[in-house]
Enzyme design. Structure first.
Site, mmCIF file in Angstrom:
data_model
loop_
_atom_site.group_PDB
_atom_site.id
_atom_site.type_symbol
_atom_site.label_atom_id
_atom_site.label_comp_id
_atom_site.label_asym_id
_atom_site.label_seq_id
_atom_site.Cartn_x
_atom_site.Cartn_y
_atom_site.Cartn_z
ATOM 1 N N CYS A 157 0.132 3.789 2.738
ATOM 2 C CA CYS A 157 0.579 3.244 4.029
ATOM 3 C C CYS A 157 2.067 3.532 4.230
ATOM 4 O O CYS A 157 2.495 3.899 5.325
ATOM 5 C CB CYS A 157 0.349 1.736 4.089
ATOM 6 S SG CYS A 157 -1.381 1.238 3.968
ATOM 7 N N CYS B 105 0.835 -1.207 0.000
ATOM 8 C CA CYS B 105 0.000 0.000 0.000
ATOM 9 C C CYS B 105 0.870 1.258 0.000
ATOM 10 O O CYS B 105 1.552 1.544 0.985
ATOM 11 C CB CYS B 105 -0.912 -0.053 1.231
ATOM 12 S SG CYS B 105 -1.748 1.486 1.622
#
Length: 102
Positions: free
Chosen positions: A32, A29
């Site tokens: 993230c 991600c």
């Protein structure tokens, strides 16, 4: 930052005396990874515990807490979820959210 899993979640989060910021994330991600350094700074600047839960490796936790998109950040105080922030938000928003519970 401490990486926790389904086996350590209760002890590290639900039984913690400190305010705990849980980062539900995954290594693939992009957002993230972008928020990671901000969380490291917050861990050093505030009197709280910051932990990460890899949602790919801990799908039961992700399901239990209704994680539908990542990153999802949850604040726990005395074992109770008190707030949730979804997405890679600016540090100022995280600080504002954290300060409500310190």
């Amino acid at each position: 930052m401490l990486h926790i899993d389904e086996l350590t979640f209760e002890n590290e989060v639900l039984q913690s005396e400190k305010l705990v910021l849980v980062d539900f994330w995954a290594p693939w991600c992009g957002p993230c990874r972008m928020i990671g350094p901000i969380l490291e700074e917050i861990a050093k600047e505030f009197n709280l515990k910051v932990v990460q839960v890899n949602t790919d490796e801990n799908p039961n936790l992700a399901t239990f807490y209704g994680i539908r998109s990542i990153p999802t950040l949850m604040l726990f105080k005395k074992g109770q979820r008190v707030d949730t922030v979804i997405g890679a938000v600016p540090k100022s928003i995280l600080i504002h959210t954290i300060n409500k519970y310190l």
